[in-house]
Design an enzyme around this catalytic site. Structure first.
Site, PDB file in Angstrom:
ATOM      1  CG  HIS A  76       7.123  -2.198   1.901  1.00 29.36           C
ATOM      2  ND1 HIS A  76       7.038  -1.076   2.695  1.00 29.36           N
ATOM      3  CD2 HIS A  76       5.904  -2.781   1.950  1.00 29.36           C
ATOM      4  CE1 HIS A  76       5.810  -0.988   3.192  1.00 29.36           C
ATOM      5  NE2 HIS A  76       5.105  -2.010   2.760  1.00 29.36           N
TER       6      HIS A  76
ATOM      7  CG  MET B 159      -2.006  -1.095   1.094  1.00 24.39           C
ATOM      8  SD  MET B 159      -3.568  -0.719   1.909  1.00 24.39           S
ATOM      9  CE  MET B 159      -3.047  -0.553   3.598  1.00 24.39           C
TER      10      MET B 159
ATOM     11  CB  ILE C 247      12.500  -5.779   8.220  1.00 27.84           C
ATOM     12  CG1 ILE C 247      12.606  -6.867   7.145  1.00 27.84           C
ATOM     13  CG2 ILE C 247      13.762  -4.929   8.258  1.00 27.84           C
ATOM     14  CD1 ILE C 247      13.739  -7.857   7.335  1.00 27.84           C
TER      15      ILE C 247
ATOM     16  CD  GLN D 180      -6.199  -3.563   2.847  1.00 31.35           C
ATOM     17  OE1 GLN D 180      -6.135  -4.062   1.718  1.00 31.35           O
ATOM     18  NE2 GLN D 180      -5.222  -3.697   3.722  1.00 31.35           N
TER      19      GLN D 180
ATOM     20  CD  GLN E  44      -2.365  -8.634   4.718  1.00 32.29           C
ATOM     21  OE1 GLN E  44      -3.050  -7.640   4.904  1.00 32.29           O
ATOM     22  NE2 GLN E  44      -1.138  -8.560   4.230  1.00 32.29           N
TER      23      GLN E  44
ATOM     24  N   GLY F 175       5.050  -9.991   4.293  1.00 37.70           N
ATOM     25  CA  GLY F 175       5.816  -9.917   5.529  1.00 37.70           C
ATOM     26  C   GLY F 175       5.078 -10.532   6.697  1.00 37.70           C
TER      27      GLY F 175
END
Length: 279
Positions: free
Chosen positions: A37, A30, A176, A61, A153, A147
């Protein structure tokens, strides 16, 4: 690196790559990109021939209109960052491009959508199913990379892949963190100075909790984590759950054999942060 804004243009590039026998990897985002990312992009590049990154703030969402409004959007910076990791294709669509007509599909994720994030953000995972399935239909990737910070999710997306019979490998990648321990998140840039300084207390608490499993019951450990986080005046726990790593069933005692994961949602002022750790 090519930046495209329409499905037609993206599909044309994908078809050309397919004709050359290339494998396609997708990193859905997003935007407001950060090192988390970029780590997904690097993993995608290792495992596929062509890396596609989508940048799309998906309205379906968000169950809170204010949350959607304040979600950070930094497309120019995102494109610059993706250039540094040799991304092949960036898909930057409009809402109308993804949803030419209203998406009225309703997914049934069963138990998975009735706990933790699903219980507290009604409709959120249905929106995730809508947008990720649309991206899968457009990009037709061989692999897609997500991730582990969004632990629940990933389970939802794997369930959706089974429901819709996609031949796509879902690759889970490690969380991370900043040097402070705070899990990297696009929402971190919305934290004010004091909340940013205190937010690492979440991960510090989760690390300590690992060492207390032998000393406490499941319920006592959940209470201990909540109390520890809430002892910081800048943080307020929304939930603490300990779940099975595979099924996400809530753990009642330590007899279960699979790995257990502690999942938390914490408010740092107006910003909601999530994190998890394997016990």
């Amino acid at each position: 690196m090519k930046v495209v804004t329409t499905k037609k243009e993206l599909i044309s590039y994908i078809n050309d790559f397919r004709k050359k026998g290339k494998t396609i990897g997708l990193v859905p985002t997003m935007g407001a990109l950060h090192e988390g990312h970029l780590s997904l992009v690097r993993e995608c590049k290792k495992n596929t021939d062509i890396t596609v990154v989508s940048i799309f703030v998906n309205p379906t969402q968000f169950n809170d209109p204010e949350d959607l409004k304040r979600y950070p959007r930094t497309p120019e910076q995102d494109i610059s960052l993706l250039n540094t990791v040799d991304c092949d294709l960036v898909f930057l669509p409009t809402v109308e491009e993804i949803y030419p007509e209203k998406d009225i599909r309703k997914f049934n994720f069963g138990y998975l959508e009735n706990i933790m994030e699903g219980a507290r953000r009604p409709g959120h995972f249905n929106g995730v199913g809508q947008v990720v399935s649309r991206l899968f239909d457009i990009v037709t990737p061989d692999k897609a990379f997500f991730g582990m910070k969004d632990f629940q999710q990933i389970a939802i997306i794997k369930n959706m892949v089974q429901q819709l019979n996609y031949k796509i490998d879902i690759v889970s990648c490690p969380i991370i963190r900043e040097a402070s321990g705070l899990a990297l998140s696009s929402r971190n840039m919305l934290l004010d100075e004091e909340h940013k300084k205190n937010a690492p207390h979440i991960y510090a608490t989760l690390k300590k909790a690992r060492n207390l499993v032998a000393q406490m019951s499941v319920d006592d450990l959940k209470k201990w984590i909540t109390d520890q986080i809430d002892s910081n005046p800048y943080l307020k726990t929304e939930y603490v759950e300990i779940v099975d790593n595979t099924t996400l069933q809530i753990i009642q005692n330590w007899n279960e054999k699979n790995d257990r994961v502690v999942c938390v949602a914490v408010h740092a002022g107006k910003i909601r942060l999530i994190d998890n750790i394997v016990l």
